[in-house]
Write a protein that holds these residues in place. Structure first.
Motif, PDB file in Angstrom:
ATOM      1  N   LEU A 268       0.811  -1.210   0.000  1.00  0.00           N
ATOM      2  CA  LEU A 268       0.000   0.000   0.000  1.00  0.00           C
ATOM      3  C   LEU A 268       0.847   1.263   0.000  1.00  0.00           C
ATOM      4  O   LEU A 268       0.489   2.261  -0.630  1.00  0.00           O
ATOM      5  N   THR A 269       1.973   1.239   0.703  1.00  0.00           N
ATOM      6  CA  THR A 269       2.829   2.429   0.764  1.00  0.00           C
ATOM      7  C   THR A 269       3.817   2.487  -0.390  1.00  0.00           C
ATOM      8  O   THR A 269       4.338   3.556  -0.713  1.00  0.00           O
ATOM      9  N   GLY A 270       4.064   1.350  -1.048  1.00  0.00           N
ATOM     10  CA  GLY A 270       5.052   1.312  -2.130  1.00  0.00           C
ATOM     11  C   GLY A 270       6.471   1.112  -1.647  1.00  0.00           C
ATOM     12  O   GLY A 270       7.402   1.024  -2.455  1.00  0.00           O
ATOM     13  N   TRP A 271       6.651   1.010  -0.310  1.00  0.00           N
ATOM     14  CA  TRP A 271       8.016   0.873   0.203  1.00  0.00           C
ATOM     15  C   TRP A 271       8.338  -0.599   0.452  1.00  0.00           C
ATOM     16  O   TRP A 271       7.669  -1.279   1.229  1.00  0.00           O
ATOM     17  N   VAL A 272       9.371  -1.079  -0.242  1.00  0.00           N
ATOM     18  CA  VAL A 272       9.936  -2.403   0.009  1.00  0.00           C
ATOM     19  C   VAL A 272      11.453  -2.264  -0.045  1.00  0.00           C
ATOM     20  O   VAL A 272      11.983  -1.413  -0.763  1.00  0.00           O
TER      21      VAL A 272
ATOM     22  N   VAL B 236      12.494   2.700  -5.271  1.00  0.00           N
ATOM     23  CA  VAL B 236      11.534   2.668  -4.171  1.00  0.00           C
ATOM     24  C   VAL B 236      10.892   4.041  -3.991  1.00  0.00           C
ATOM     25  O   VAL B 236       9.673   4.165  -3.830  1.00  0.00           O
ATOM     26  N   GLY B 237      11.714   5.077  -4.052  1.00  0.00           N
ATOM     27  CA  GLY B 237      11.185   6.434  -3.883  1.00  0.00           C
ATOM     28  C   GLY B 237      10.146   6.778  -4.931  1.00  0.00           C
ATOM     29  O   GLY B 237       9.128   7.408  -4.640  1.00  0.00           O
ATOM     30  N   ARG B 238      10.387   6.326  -6.176  1.00  0.00           N
ATOM     31  CA  ARG B 238       9.426   6.607  -7.232  1.00  0.00           C
ATOM     32  C   ARG B 238       8.106   5.861  -6.988  1.00  0.00           C
ATOM     33  O   ARG B 238       7.026   6.399  -7.205  1.00  0.00           O
TER      34      ARG B 238
ATOM     35  N   LYS C 108       4.540   7.641  -6.491  1.00  0.00           N
ATOM     36  CA  LYS C 108       3.379   7.312  -7.328  1.00  0.00           C
ATOM     37  C   LYS C 108       2.151   7.045  -6.483  1.00  0.00           C
ATOM     38  O   LYS C 108       1.047   7.506  -6.788  1.00  0.00           O
ATOM     39  N   ARG C 109       2.346   6.291  -5.410  1.00  0.00           N
ATOM     40  CA  ARG C 109       1.202   5.982  -4.561  1.00  0.00           C
ATOM     41  C   ARG C 109       0.670   7.218  -3.862  1.00  0.00           C
ATOM     42  O   ARG C 109      -0.543   7.394  -3.707  1.00  0.00           O
TER      43      ARG C 109
ATOM     44  N   TYR D  11      -3.100   8.185  -4.312  1.00  0.00           N
ATOM     45  CA  TYR D  11      -3.994   8.277  -3.158  1.00  0.00           C
ATOM     46  C   TYR D  11      -4.530   9.686  -2.981  1.00  0.00           C
ATOM     47  O   TYR D  11      -5.718   9.885  -2.682  1.00  0.00           O
ATOM     48  N   ALA D  12      -3.663  10.670  -3.159  1.00  0.00           N
ATOM     49  CA  ALA D  12      -4.102  12.055  -3.020  1.00  0.00           C
ATOM     50  C   ALA D  12      -5.129  12.408  -4.093  1.00  0.00           C
ATOM     51  O   ALA D  12      -6.138  13.068  -3.821  1.00  0.00           O
TER      52      ALA D  12
END
Length: 453
Positions: free
Chosen positions: A81-85, A116-118, A122-123, A127-128
């Motif tokens: 959900l956050t896009g962070w891995v 990861v930052g991209r 994107k998320r 989401y916004a």
């Protein structure tokens, strides 16, 4: 997942399966680490990889690996959900689940452009944007509600009384709650409404409950059986308004019809009376579009319109003329608002209103019916729109009006909170009764007894 990455991921999974089948658990785990690196950005591939790692940990009887994989499985959804891995992390318990690891050389061409930052950015944008669109949609819908509500209010202010000629009286009135949020032992309770009404000569089933879970035997059917209510002996079915928790279910609301739970048995000689056009197999549904005499001592108020956030609703109430005393109103949900309903009865009926029995939509501080995390009764079906739900000050003022005008008040808890029921009891005292399915309320021409013996 890009096709080339998916192909590499599936190859790694296949090799892991074959290697595990051959008894080489270490080799299988190494292939799963490769699959983890390839699939960790994507929810289902990520979950599948950790489940297979968990299986190998179990076969090894490796407690550390088992615990580590359970933790990582729990973390897959937040990571997605956050896009962070952690880029390049092989997914085993021997390495921190948060630690990025340099990519193997042969995977650089497949994953080297992965940032990861991209993904996180994107998320955030998605989401916004989704939140902004949802907020904008709510604003537009509420503006539309406001415009239609203003039109309905103008029509209300311009209305002309349609005084109802004498429609007779009854010396006795018994109202038995069949479905409500509270029920006596042996009956089923739900956030729906149904009342059995008996006068000197008539038996009326008022509303048909909800059957929210589509039970084969609905709460209405179950309770009618327990209470000994014979459907074929009903003189009429009276529908207060066309919402699912009064028509017998969502399917009937969508079909502009009504049912006794999941079925629509023949009505035979039983009349069906609604405030708007509805259909029913083999029967003609009468529309009471104005104050209407229905049978000796029984009349409809006709519908009073209201524009809720979820749409327009036209709700009627039943009026019983008790000989020598006055009128008793039976209310299904109270979407009309109580001030308008009481004014409407004064405008159109000659006798005074002495009592009210039913449900009046006071969901404060919250309602009984939640869908998708939304307090439907409070936010979408009361007050002045989603941003201005009904407040306790207005509820208190309406209860004071009841106390000053009515000889008795019996309220259900289908759409009224326990907090408001407590306030009603405090405000009205011994003239107040809580509606409980299976506990009849009896009123006669000379006295009112609440609660009934």
């Amino acid at each position: 997942m890009k096709p080339v990455v998916r192909a590499a991921y599936q190859t790694a999974l296949s090799k892991a399966q074959a290697t595990e089948a051959a008894g080489d658990l270490d080799g299988a785990f190494a292939e799963l680490e490769r699959a983890h690196i390839l699939g960790q950005r994507h929810l289902l591939p990520h979950i599948v990889t950790h489940l297979r790692m968990l299986r190998i940990g179990w076969r090894r009887r490796d407690g550390r690996e088992i615990a580590g994989q359970v933790v990582r499985l729990i973390a897959t959804l937040p990571g997605f959900l956050t896009g962070w891995v952690p880029k390049g992390n092989p997914g085993g318990a021997n390495i921190s689940a948060l630690k990025p690891v340099p990519l193997p050389a042969d995977l650089q061409s497949l994953l080297g452009d992965f940032s990861v930052g991209r993904d996180v950015a994107k998320r955030v944008v998605v989401y916004a944007g989704t939140a902004a669109l949802a907020f904008g949609a709510l604003v537009v819908m509420d503006l539309q509600r406001g415009r239609e509500a203003a039109e309905i209010e103008r029509a209300w202010q311009a209305r002309q009384p349609q005084r109802l000629a004498d429609f007779g009286t009854t010396r006795t009135l018994e109202v038995t709650p069949v479905v409500n949020f509270r029920a006596r032992q042996g009956l089923k309770a739900e956030a729906g409404v149904s009342y059995l009404i008996k006068t000197d000569t008539q038996t009326i089933l008022f509303d048909l409950g909800f059957n929210r879970h589509d039970d084969a035997i609905s709460p209405l059917q179950h309770n009618m059986e327990v209470l000994g209510i014979d459907r074929v002996k009903l003189d009429a079915v009276f529908l207060s308004h066309a919402h699912r928790d009064h028509l017998g279910g969502a399917a009937w609301e969508n079909a502009r019809s009504f049912g006794f739970g999941p079925t629509q048995p023949p009505l035979g000689a039983t009349r069906a009376i609604a405030p708007v056009a509805l259909s029913y197999p083999g029967s003609t549904v009468e529309v009471a579009d104005r104050p209407t005499a229905l049978m000796p001592g029984v009349a409809s108020t006709g519908p009073i319109a209201r524009r809720l956030f979820i749409g327009r609703i036209d709700e009627q109430a039943l009026v019983i003329h008790l000989e020598g005393r006055g009128l008793v109103a039976i209310v299904g949900c109270g979407h009309q608002t109580m001030p308008k309903l009481m004014q409407h009865i004064r405008d159109n009926f000659d006798a005074p209103l002495i009592g009210l029995i039913g449900d009046v939509h006071y969901p404060h501080p919250e309602g009984r019916l939640w869908m998708y995390g939304i307090d439907v009764q409070r936010r979408l079906a009361s007050g002045a729109g989603v941003w201005a739900p009904l407040g306790i000050e207005q509820i208190g003022a309406e209860l004071q009006a009841f106390a000053g005008q009515l000889q008795f008040l019996a309220l259900g808890s289908h759409d009224t909170s326990d907090e408001v029921l407590d306030l009603a009891e405090k405000t009205i005292g011994e003239r107040f009764q809580r509606v409980v399915a299976g506990e009849p309320i009896r009123v006669i021409a000379t006295t009112a007894r609440l609660p009934a013996p």
